[in-house]
Every structure is written in structure tokens, then in C-alpha cells.
Scaffold this motif. Structure first.
Motif, PDB file in Angstrom:
ATOM      1  N   GLU A 286       0.849  -1.197   0.000  1.00  0.00           N
ATOM      2  CA  GLU A 286       0.000   0.000   0.000  1.00  0.00           C
ATOM      3  C   GLU A 286       0.884   1.246   0.000  1.00  0.00           C
TER       4      GLU A 286
ATOM      5  N   ASP B 139       2.841  -2.944   4.363  1.00  0.00           N
ATOM      6  CA  ASP B 139       1.745  -3.863   4.636  1.00  0.00           C
ATOM      7  C   ASP B 139       1.498  -3.816   6.134  1.00  0.00           C
TER       8      ASP B 139
ATOM      9  N   GLU C 115      -3.352   0.317  -3.263  1.00  0.00           N
ATOM     10  CA  GLU C 115      -2.613  -0.935  -3.219  1.00  0.00           C
ATOM     11  C   GLU C 115      -2.111  -1.251  -4.622  1.00  0.00           C
TER      12      GLU C 115
END
Length: 536
Positions: free
Chosen positions: A41, A60, A86
Motif C-alpha cells: 500500500e 503492509d 494498493e
């Protein structure tokens, strides 16, 4: 027993410098991780740096790694990074020896599946909705019959041909095409610039300003239509002052520009049908309305004609209108002679009655009565005139007494004015003397201040002023040269002198006056310096 920590003890470990060790680590990491794919992300993204590079992190739930996209790779990305998005990033891991950090240099990046794209679209949709970009109150009505239509689409696809063909079949109008890329890198910016460019055209300018815009593209996948979810495109569509029709994809395809546009068309062909009506239908409708109008006018004229005939039948004839007045005239003419005779007889009887009342004796009595009344009025008038004369005489006497007393009052007023004038003159003289006294005192005090600040007081304490041949004061000995004429000013006068050979700057510890050769010349009386005068 030797010390274990003795620096001179022999060892077989190789010694590295910090730079060598950092370089070795860098080569090892870049060799082992020269091509990797990382899913994570985006965090800490604030847009590209002023240099064009982009710096952020991938994370993450358990770890975090710094990431960088160089300027050349950033311009080639199909999807621009966004905070919280993401992604799957492809690149190599390297280190930064200056701070002992490692980072991934991203060369390619894509969203982590269609679910991530849908989540990003939903997040943008919520944000734009909160800003009011999708508010129905912002929607504009499409013009019924536009003269110019602007189309933003690819010039080589089937979409523009379908739009032009459908507009030509329905109602041929002037069409302006702004060619753009509808897919790939930079397509979103081109579409946004095209919408803004059409809105920037001036009405009545060399390039006609469109009355309605159509943003069109054929169908495709979510990735193919991604340019129309771009923030720049959505904001340009929402800010457009020209009514805008969105025709992106097929009927089942939805993009964010569909929410910002004024009208959404299911297909590009449907957008052309919304933009212009069918000319044949309009002509048929006009013909039908013209026929209905002509029929309505004829029926109205027939109705008016029947009403006029009914009104004409209800009106009486000319003979009927004049019958009653004519009868009244005849009756009045028949009775006119008899009425004249009766009127003459009545006037004669009235005259005879008035003549019977008149006689000479009655006239004589009336003359006597009038004469007595006239005599009484004459006597009464004489008495009234006498009273008026007496009253006027009394008023004249009072006026004469008043006029006699006027000179005395004028004399008294003159005496009072003269006394007051003399008093005011004495007060004015006293005020002038007081002002002069205060001015003189102020002048004396200022003169005392001037005398206290004058350099003459310093000369009176035994000091002297050295002046050169231009009568300018000399403050330092090195300002004089050998044989230069000078003047020495004392408190009681001046003497002329010539600077000797021994002129030198005075020592700091024992100041000495400059030696000068006096000339045989009588001392001049002290004169005030230029610009320094006396007040008295």
C-alpha cells in the motif's frame, strides 16, 4: 600474559573502510534483488518532487520499505500513484550509503487487481460527491437545437464516424472535433485540456464556440476506460460552462465523468441523438402545426362572420330609429302657435297689473322719502369725517413728540459708543504691549541659549581656532603644509601666521600646538564666523 584487548595483537580479519563496506553491501543487494515485484500500500505520497522524482513508501501490516520513482519512469506510468492505493511495483532494491538505508527503485507499477481499481474509484466518487461535483443542481439543460457541437474523442476510431454519420442523418450542424488519446499514458490530461480548451473559446470569435460538448469513447475494460476516471477529467467536466454529454463505453460501462457530466448517453450514437433532433420530424411537426393553425384561423373567421351577421339582424332599421323623434317634432310644431298666443296674453296681463300700481302721488312720496334719507346720510358722513380728522390730528401729535425725542436718544447712544470704543482701544493697546513683552522675553531667552552654545565661550577659556587661507577651520595638524598661510582666532581677535617646518601630528599622550611663525600684523577685531550672527 598478554592483554586480550591489546590493539597490537595479531588478527586475520580484513580491515574495510566505511565507504568500502557500504559499497560492498550496495553491490550485494543490487545483485541479489536486481528485479523484484512487491505488493503493498502506498504511504506518504505527496505528489512528484520539484525535480520530477516521486518519493514515498510501500507498506503492509508488518513492514515498510522506502520507494522512489525517477523522473523518466514516472512519466511512463499508466497509473499514477495515490495515497492508500494498493499496487504491485516492479523494480530493483538498492541502498543509499549516505544514511545506511535501502529502498526500491520502481520502474513499473500497476494496481493490485480490478478490486483495487474499483476501490479507488469508490474512494474518488465519495470524495467528489462530498465536494459537490456530482450535485444534480449543477446540471445544465441541453440546448434544443445547437448550431455548433464540440466532440472530444479519438480522430481515428469508429466513434467519431458514428457520431458524424448520426448527426448528418438527423440534423446537419457544424461539428468541431478536438482530437485526443482516449487510452494510455497522458490521455486523461488531453481530455481535460480539450474540455477546458472548448470552454476557453470566446463567443463570436474566429473559432465558433460550441453550444454542447460530447466526450465519447468506445467500449473496453476497466483499465481501458481508466482515463475517464482521472481527477483532472472529472473536475474539467464539472467546471464546464458548456452543457456536456458523456458517452464513454457501452450502456453497462460507468466512469466518474458520467456523474460529473450534465447528461450521460448509453453510447456515442445515443449522444449524437441527444444533441440534435431529427430534421424530418421537425419539418413534419412544423407542417402539422401550420395546417392546424390555418384551420383554426379559418374556423375563427367563420365564427366571427356568423356573430357579425347575428348582430346586424338584431339592430333596428333607420326608419324605426327616426320614427319616435319625428313624431315628437310634429307634435311640438303643431302646438307652437297656440303656445305663442297664450304667452302673449300672459305677458299683457302682467304688464297691466304693474301699470295699475303706478301713480304721480306715489312717485312724489317716494321722491320725498329718498331725499330725507339722502340728507340723513350726508349729516352722518360729516360727523364721521370730523371724527376721522380729530383722530388723525392726535396721531400726528404723538408722531411729532416722538420725532422731537429722537435727537436726544441718538446723542446718548453716540456717547455710549464712544466710551466703549475708548475702552476697547485701551484693551487693545494693553494686549499688544503684553504680546511684545512676551516676544521680547522669548527672544532674550533664545539669545542666552545661543550665546551658551557659541564657540566664543570656548575661546574665552583660552582656546584658539586655526583657519586656513579659505577661512575654514583646521582640526588636525596633518592638514597643514609648510609655508601655508593660516589665521589664529582668539577670543579678542585674530592674528595671521605661516605654518613652519616642524608641523607634525600631535602625540596621543602630550598634545602640542602647531608651531607657527607670527607675522608682524596688528590683530584684527574678532568677527563672527560665517553663518553666525547676532540677534541684537
Amino acid at each position: 600474559m598478554s592483554n586480550f584487548f591489546d590493539n597490537d595483537s595479531p588478527t586475520n580479519l580484513t580491515e574495510f573502510s566505511v565507504s568500502e563496506l557500504s559499497g560492498s553491501i550496495k553491490r550485494t543487494i543490487e545483485t541479489s534483488f536486481d528485479h523484484v515485484r512487491v505488493r503493498g500500500e502506498i504511504s506518504g505520497y505527496r505528489g512528484p518532487h520539484s525535480s520530477g522524482h516521486a518519493y514515498f513508501s510501500l507498506k503492509d501490516d508488518k513492514a515498510r520499505i522506502d520507494a522512489v520513482i525517477w523522473k523518466g519512469s514516472f512519466s511512463k506510468l499508466k497509473y499514477r500513484p495515490e495515497e492508500g492505493m494498493e499496487v504491485i511495483a516492479t523494480g530493483k532494491v538498492t541502498t543509499f550509503p549516505g544514511s545506511s538505508k535501502y529502498q526500491i527503485v520502481i520502474e513499473q507499477m500497476e494496481p493490485a487487481g480490478a478490486g483495487a481499481l474499483m476501490a479507488l474509484i469508490e474512494e474518488r466518487k465519495r470524495r467528489f460527491t462530498a465536494e459537490g461535483l456530482f450535485d444534480p443542481a449543477r446540471k445544465q439543460l441541453l440546448p434544443f437545437l445547437p448550431k455548433v457541437i464540440g466532440v472530444v474523442t479519438s480522430p481515428t476510431g469508429a466513434v467519431i464516424r458514428d457520431i458524424l454519420h448520426r448527426i448528418s442523418d438527423r440534423f446537419p450542424v457544424h461539428v468541431l472535433v478536438w482530437p485526443v488519446k482516449v487510452q494510455g499514458e497522458g490521455s486523461g490530461d488531453e481530455v481535460a485540456n480539450a474540455i477546458q480548451g472548448f470552454n476557453a473559446l470566446e463567443p463570436g470569435g474566429p473559432m465558433p464556440r460550441p453550444d454542447v460538448l460530447i466526450v465519447a469513447r468506445g467500449g473496453g475494460s476497466l483499465e481501458d476506460l481508466w482515463s475517464f476516471n482521472d481527477e483532472a477529467v472529472v473536475r474539467a467536466a464539472a467546471a464546464s460552462s458548456i452543457p456536456l454529454i458523456s458517452a464513454v463505453g457501452h450502456e453497462t460501462d460507468w466512469t466518474l465523468i458520467d456523474y460529473a457530466a450534465d447528461v450521460r448517453a448509453p453510447t456515442p450514437t445515443g449522444a449524437a441523438e441527444m444533441a440534435v433532433p431529427v430534421k424530418a420530424d421537425l419539418e413534419a411537426q412544423v407542417a402539422t402545426l401550420s395546417a392546424r393553425l390555418a384551420g383554426a384561423m379559418n374556423r375563427q373567421m367563420d365564427t366571427r362572420r356568423q356573430n357579425l351577421r347575428s348582430l346586424v339582424r338584431a339592430l333596428p332599421s333607420l326608419d324605426q330609429l327616426l320614427a319616435l323623434p319625428r313624431r315628437r317634432f310634429d307634435e311640438a310644431a303643431a302646438g307652437l302657435g297656440r303656445s305663442l298666443e297664450l304667452n302673449t296674453m300672459n305677458k299683457r296681463r302682467s304688464f297691466e297689473r304693474a301699470a295699475a300700481k303706478l301713480s304721480p302721488d306715489m312717485l312724489a312720496r317716494r321722491l320725498v322719502e329718498r331725499k330725507q334719507k339722502l340728507t340723513e346720510n350726508a349729516v352722518r358722513a360729516e360727523r364721521v369725517i370730523e371724527r376721522l380728522i380729530e383722530r388723525n390730528k392726535a396721531r400726528l401729535g404723538r408722531f411729532d413728540a416722538t420725532l422731537t425725542a429722537v435727537p436726544a436718544r441718538l446723542k446718548a447712544m453716540t456717547e455710549r459708543s464712544k466710551d466703549r470704543l475708548e475702552s476697547l482701544g485701551r484693551r487693545a493697546d494693553s494686549a499688544v504691549m503684553n504680546d511684545l513683552r512676551r516676544a521680547r522675553q522669548s527672544l532674550v531667552s533664545q539669545d542666552r541659549v545661543l550665546q551658551s552654545l557659541s564657540y566664543k565661550n570656548v575661546l574665552a577659556r583660552g582656546y584658539a581656532v586655526i583657519r586656513d587661507e579659505n577661512d575654514r577651520p583646521v582640526s588636525r595638524a596633518d592638514g597643514l603644509s609648510h609655508g601655508q598661510a593660516i589665521a589664529i582666532e582668539f577670543a579678542d581677535g585674530r592674528v595671521d601666521a605661516v605654518a613652519g617646518e616642524g608641523v607634525s601630528p600631535p602625540e596621543p599622550s602630550a598634545p602640542q600646538p602647531a608651531r607657527a611663525a607670527a607675522v608682524s600684523r596688528p590683530a584684527r577685531k574678532s568677527e563672527p564666523p560665517a553663518g553666525q550672527g547676532s540677534l541684537f
